[in-house]
Design a protein around this motif. Structure first.
Motif, PDB file in Angstrom:
ATOM      1  N   LEU A 168       0.798  -1.187  -0.058  1.00 62.99           N
ATOM      2  CA  LEU A 168      -0.042   0.076   0.100  1.00 62.99           C
ATOM      3  C   LEU A 168       0.884   1.211   0.225  1.00 62.99           C
ATOM      4  O   LEU A 168       1.805   1.295   0.757  1.00 62.99           O
ATOM      5  CB  LEU A 168      -1.061   0.189   1.261  1.00 62.99           C
ATOM      6  N   ALA A 169       0.377   2.130  -0.875  1.00 62.86           N
ATOM      7  CA  ALA A 169       1.099   3.580  -0.710  1.00 62.86           C
ATOM      8  C   ALA A 169       0.050   4.395  -1.074  1.00 62.86           C
ATOM      9  O   ALA A 169      -0.850   4.004  -1.780  1.00 62.86           O
ATOM     10  CB  ALA A 169       2.164   3.511  -1.740  1.00 62.86           C
ATOM     11  N   GLU A 170       0.383   5.809  -1.142  1.00 63.97           N
ATOM     12  CA  GLU A 170      -0.304   6.951  -1.326  1.00 63.97           C
ATOM     13  C   GLU A 170      -0.932   7.149  -2.674  1.00 63.97           C
ATOM     14  O   GLU A 170      -0.053   7.181  -3.543  1.00 63.97           O
ATOM     15  CB  GLU A 170      -0.101   7.994  -0.652  1.00 63.97           C
ATOM     16  N   SER A 171      -2.193   6.656  -2.982  1.00 59.05           N
ATOM     17  CA  SER A 171      -2.311   6.776  -4.490  1.00 59.05           C
ATOM     18  C   SER A 171      -3.747   6.388  -4.875  1.00 59.05           C
ATOM     19  O   SER A 171      -4.651   5.930  -3.937  1.00 59.05           O
ATOM     20  CB  SER A 171      -1.642   5.521  -5.501  1.00 59.05           C
ATOM     21  N   ALA A 172      -4.478   7.145  -5.812  1.00 55.78           N
ATOM     22  CA  ALA A 172      -5.758   6.886  -6.329  1.00 55.78           C
ATOM     23  C   ALA A 172      -6.156   5.527  -6.770  1.00 55.78           C
ATOM     24  O   ALA A 172      -7.064   5.168  -6.682  1.00 55.78           O
ATOM     25  CB  ALA A 172      -6.259   7.979  -7.187  1.00 55.78           C
ATOM     26  N   TRP A 173      -5.003   4.812  -7.109  1.00 53.46           N
ATOM     27  CA  TRP A 173      -5.001   3.555  -7.795  1.00 53.46           C
ATOM     28  C   TRP A 173      -5.467   2.466  -6.710  1.00 53.46           C
ATOM     29  O   TRP A 173      -5.865   1.403  -6.841  1.00 53.46           O
ATOM     30  CB  TRP A 173      -3.891   3.117  -8.442  1.00 53.46           C
ATOM     31  N   LEU A 174      -5.158   2.925  -5.122  1.00 49.20           N
ATOM     32  CA  LEU A 174      -5.640   2.103  -4.186  1.00 49.20           C
ATOM     33  C   LEU A 174      -7.071   1.427  -4.671  1.00 49.20           C
ATOM     34  O   LEU A 174      -7.155   0.215  -4.114  1.00 49.20           O
ATOM     35  CB  LEU A 174      -5.321   2.535  -2.909  1.00 49.20           C
ATOM     36  N   GLU A 175      -7.991   2.127  -4.952  1.00 48.90           N
ATOM     37  CA  GLU A 175      -9.193   1.868  -4.986  1.00 48.90           C
ATOM     38  C   GLU A 175      -9.551   0.848  -5.838  1.00 48.90           C
ATOM     39  O   GLU A 175     -10.580   0.342  -6.196  1.00 48.90           O
ATOM     40  CB  GLU A 175     -10.135   3.084  -5.241  1.00 48.90           C
ATOM     41  N   HIS A 176      -8.493   0.612  -6.780  1.00 51.19           N
ATOM     42  CA  HIS A 176      -8.567  -0.329  -8.100  1.00 51.19           C
ATOM     43  C   HIS A 176      -8.127  -1.541  -7.979  1.00 51.19           C
ATOM     44  O   HIS A 176      -7.864  -2.469  -8.924  1.00 51.19           O
ATOM     45  CB  HIS A 176      -8.212   0.192  -9.403  1.00 51.19           C
ATOM     46  N   ILE A 177      -7.338  -1.931  -6.736  1.00 52.87           N
ATOM     47  CA  ILE A 177      -6.574  -3.120  -6.670  1.00 52.87           C
ATOM     48  C   ILE A 177      -7.407  -4.353  -6.476  1.00 52.87           C
ATOM     49  O   ILE A 177      -7.186  -5.297  -7.108  1.00 52.87           O
ATOM     50  CB  ILE A 177      -5.800  -2.938  -5.296  1.00 52.87           C
ATOM     51  N   PRO A 178      -8.468  -4.338  -5.881  1.00 56.55           N
ATOM     52  CA  PRO A 178      -9.487  -5.513  -6.240  1.00 56.55           C
ATOM     53  C   PRO A 178      -9.661  -5.789  -7.490  1.00 56.55           C
ATOM     54  O   PRO A 178      -9.792  -7.390  -7.917  1.00 56.55           O
ATOM     55  CB  PRO A 178     -10.782  -5.138  -5.416  1.00 56.55           C
ATOM     56  N   PHE A 179      -9.987  -4.647  -8.421  1.00 60.45           N
ATOM     57  CA  PHE A 179     -10.201  -5.276  -9.659  1.00 60.45           C
ATOM     58  C   PHE A 179      -8.846  -5.614 -10.588  1.00 60.45           C
ATOM     59  O   PHE A 179      -9.045  -6.433 -11.478  1.00 60.45           O
ATOM     60  CB  PHE A 179     -10.689  -3.909 -10.600  1.00 60.45           C
ATOM     61  N   ALA A 180      -7.922  -5.189 -10.032  1.00 55.51           N
ATOM     62  CA  ALA A 180      -6.482  -5.779 -10.473  1.00 55.51           C
ATOM     63  C   ALA A 180      -6.260  -7.290 -10.358  1.00 55.51           C
ATOM     64  O   ALA A 180      -6.148  -7.977 -11.103  1.00 55.51           O
ATOM     65  CB  ALA A 180      -5.272  -4.935  -9.965  1.00 55.51           C
ATOM     66  N   PHE A 181      -6.819  -7.722  -9.047  1.00 53.59           N
ATOM     67  CA  PHE A 181      -6.543  -9.187  -8.584  1.00 53.59           C
ATOM     68  C   PHE A 181      -7.668  -9.693  -9.480  1.00 53.59           C
ATOM     69  O   PHE A 181      -7.307 -10.647  -9.846  1.00 53.59           O
ATOM     70  CB  PHE A 181      -6.987  -9.074  -7.300  1.00 53.59           C
ATOM     71  N   TRP A 182      -8.885  -9.232  -9.674  1.00 51.68           N
ATOM     72  CA  TRP A 182     -10.046  -9.763 -10.341  1.00 51.68           C
ATOM     73  C   TRP A 182      -9.318  -9.973 -11.917  1.00 51.68           C
ATOM     74  O   TRP A 182      -9.662 -11.118 -12.774  1.00 51.68           O
ATOM     75  CB  TRP A 182     -10.992  -9.163 -10.381  1.00 51.68           C
ATOM     76  N   THR A 183      -8.919  -8.913 -12.567  1.00 54.11           N
ATOM     77  CA  THR A 183      -8.339  -9.124 -13.951  1.00 54.11           C
ATOM     78  C   THR A 183      -7.300 -10.056 -14.091  1.00 54.11           C
ATOM     79  O   THR A 183      -7.406 -10.744 -15.036  1.00 54.11           O
ATOM     80  CB  THR A 183      -7.839  -7.566 -14.464  1.00 54.11           C
ATOM     81  N   VAL A 184      -6.339 -10.133 -12.963  1.00 50.43           N
ATOM     82  CA  VAL A 184      -5.257 -11.077 -13.305  1.00 50.43           C
ATOM     83  C   VAL A 184      -6.072 -12.525 -13.384  1.00 50.43           C
ATOM     84  O   VAL A 184      -5.509 -13.513 -14.077  1.00 50.43           O
ATOM     85  CB  VAL A 184      -4.364 -11.058 -12.381  1.00 50.43           C
ATOM     86  N   ALA A 185      -6.867 -12.793 -12.478  1.00 50.24           N
ATOM     87  CA  ALA A 185      -7.220 -14.042 -12.209  1.00 50.24           C
ATOM     88  C   ALA A 185      -8.297 -14.608 -13.394  1.00 50.24           C
ATOM     89  O   ALA A 185      -8.493 -15.648 -13.879  1.00 50.24           O
ATOM     90  CB  ALA A 185      -8.450 -14.074 -11.044  1.00 50.24           C
ATOM     91  N   ALA A 186      -9.047 -13.311 -14.085  1.00 49.78           N
ATOM     92  CA  ALA A 186      -9.912 -13.427 -15.253  1.00 49.78           C
ATOM     93  C   ALA A 186      -9.266 -13.732 -16.443  1.00 49.78           C
ATOM     94  O   ALA A 186      -9.528 -14.637 -17.436  1.00 49.78           O
ATOM     95  CB  ALA A 186     -10.909 -12.374 -15.176  1.00 49.78           C
ATOM     96  N   LEU A 187      -8.088 -13.134 -16.759  1.00 51.58           N
ATOM     97  CA  LEU A 187      -7.114 -13.134 -17.654  1.00 51.58           C
ATOM     98  C   LEU A 187      -6.210 -14.146 -17.638  1.00 51.58           C
ATOM     99  O   LEU A 187      -5.830 -14.607 -18.742  1.00 51.58           O
ATOM    100  CB  LEU A 187      -6.517 -11.782 -18.186  1.00 51.58           C
ATOM    101  N   ARG A 188      -5.673 -14.476 -16.582  1.00 53.34           N
ATOM    102  CA  ARG A 188      -4.406 -15.175 -16.522  1.00 53.34           C
ATOM    103  C   ARG A 188      -3.432 -15.048 -17.692  1.00 53.34           C
ATOM    104  O   ARG A 188      -3.042 -15.661 -18.528  1.00 53.34           O
ATOM    105  CB  ARG A 188      -5.012 -16.737 -16.478  1.00 53.34           C
ATOM    106  N   PRO A 189      -2.897 -13.778 -17.581  1.00 59.61           N
ATOM    107  CA  PRO A 189      -1.793 -13.212 -18.449  1.00 59.61           C
ATOM    108  C   PRO A 189      -0.621 -14.025 -18.463  1.00 59.61           C
ATOM    109  O   PRO A 189      -0.034 -14.362 -17.281  1.00 59.61           O
ATOM    110  CB  PRO A 189      -1.661 -11.965 -18.325  1.00 59.61           C
TER     111      PRO A 189
END
Length: 436
Positions: free
Chosen positions: A37-58
């Motif tokens: 965690l670090a100060e950033s507006a992107w903190l609020e998109h971390i759950p979707f980042a987890f979901w995207t990697v699981a959904a896409l399996r890049p």
């Protein structure tokens, strides 16, 4: 909590909006707590980042614009905990830009240190511009691309078009800040253009995040996400769920920051308590010192009075000394005047002595010359005396010779006279005889 992946279900897709939204949530990775965690507006998109990697399996993940790392390390965490055979690359100059501002070297150092400590087996931070890094990736190789660099319209469009050939046939592109419409941000404008051509999904929270299906072969999970965007109720349910989860990440960061602040405060309080105890001890010591100082003050007061008396006497003495000093000064001036006259007389005497010395030296030089001439005269006199003596001896010899010669001459004259008489006597006879 480790990330988990739930494979696609064979059950028919629910017809109601909540059911369709809930189907996407079966990927439980979206509920995992973030490790970084670090100060950033992107903190609020971390759950979707987890979901995207699981959904896409890049197999290949690239982020353009890492900054202090919340988004990039979220992708890395998902790859690591899902056990994917993937490679992650974070590209940034770590110098800042017109929108992020300029920042120091410590930002890159912290990101590099965290990456080396946790994800160095599959992750690499690439320090370069986006354009310089692009040629080092093969065409069609990137499955997940996150663009979060300079947010001007021309810059975002350029980044997308530059990296488009590098995307695979199932690639997904994430665009951050699609909900920022000030300070020259133009990501929203580019996202509005591209969503007319490709399947997309948009989140409004956390400055906005645009999801773009670029590859023609999108995964089933991503396809269902794009389809839900056409259902207002289901789309709202998905957005609200991820917004709440994201807010939890932001609150976790805030809680951690408050916890750190509280820890600092407790440490400061502990230090303050220690300082207070030290201050109390110092106060007690100070009281003793004050009493001692008061006693010392009284002693100094008495000493001051005595000093005052001594000072009065000293002032009287000083006045007398001043008078003596004035008299001494007057006498000194007289002596100084007399000394000046004496100095002038000494100077004149010195000049006279120097002149006398010059004359004496001249007389001595003349005397030396006379002595030399006298010695020469005496030498000539001695020589003349010797010559006279020798001449006297020679003269006596010559006198004797002259006497002898005189006698001889006398005798010769006598003989001559006799001879003339004889001749004179013979002349008449000869005349008579006719002798011529």
């Amino acid at each position: 909590m480790a990330l988990s992946y739930t494979p696609e279900t064979e059950s028919p897709e629910p017809d109601d909006a909540p059911g369709r939204a809930a189907f996407l949530f079966s990927l439980r990775s979206m509920f995992a707590p973030p490790a970084f965690l670090a100060e950033s507006a992107w903190l609020e998109h971390i759950p979707f980042a987890f979901w995207t990697v699981a959904a896409l399996r890049p197999q290949t993940v690239v982020e353009l614009g890492v900054y202090n790392g919340p988004s990039y390390f979220a992708f890395c965490q998902a790859v690591a905990e899902l056990g994917l055979d993937a490679r992650c690359y974070g590209v940034d100059t770590w110098k800042g830009d017109a929108h992020a501002g300029l920042y120091g070297e410590e930002i890159h150092q912290r990101a590099q240190a965290y990456n080396d400590a946790h994800y160095s087996s599959f992750s690499r931070l690439v320090r370069s511009t986006f354009d310089e890094a692009a040629p080092h990736f093969s065409d069609g190789s990137i499955d997940l691309l996150h663009i979060d660099g300079l947010h001007a319209y021309e810059a975002v469009r350029h980044d997308f078009e530059t990296w488009l050939p590098k995307l695979s046939d199932r690639a997904v592109v994430l665009l951050h800040d699609v909900n920022v419409r000030e300070r020259g941000f133009g990501v929203f404008k580019f996202f509005e253009e591209i969503r007319r051509e490709r399947p997309t999904f948009e989140f409004s929270h956390g400055h906005g995040l645009g999801v773009v299906g670029v590859g023609a072969l999108q995964s089933e999970w991503m396809t269902r996400l794009y389809e839900i965007d056409r259902d207002a109720d289901a789309g709202r349910a998905v957005r609200e769920t991820f917004a709440r989860l994201g807010r939890g990440c932001a609150e976790a960061f805030e809680a951690r920051r408050w916890e750190e602040a509280a820890h600092k405060l407790r440490r400061a309080l502990d230090e303050s308590g220690a300082q207070l105890r030290e201050a109390s001890a110092a106060r007690e010591a100070a009281r003793g010192e004050i009493e001692a100082a008061r006693a010392e003050g009284r002693r100094l007061g008495a000493a001051l009075e005595a000093s005052a008396r001594e000072a009065a006497a000293a002032r009287t003495t000083q006045a007398a000394l001043a008078e003596r000093a004035e008299a001494t000064e007057a006498a000194f001036q007289k002596v100084r005047a007399a000394l000046s006259e004496t100095e002038r007389e000494a100077i004149a005497a010195k000049a006279a002595a120097e002149a006398l010395e010059t004359r004496v030296l001249a007389r001595l030089a003349s005397l030396d010359e006379l002595r030399a001439r006298l010695r020469e005269a005496e030498a000539r006199r001695d020589a003349m005396a010797d010559a006279a003596a020798e001449a006297g001896a020679q003269s006596e010899t010559r006198v004797e010779e002259i006497v002898t010669l005189t006698k001889l001459l006398g005798e010769a004259e006598t003989k001559a006279a006799a001879t003339r008489r004889e001749l004179d006597a013979k002349k008449p006879v000869e005349a008579e005889c006719g002798t011529p």
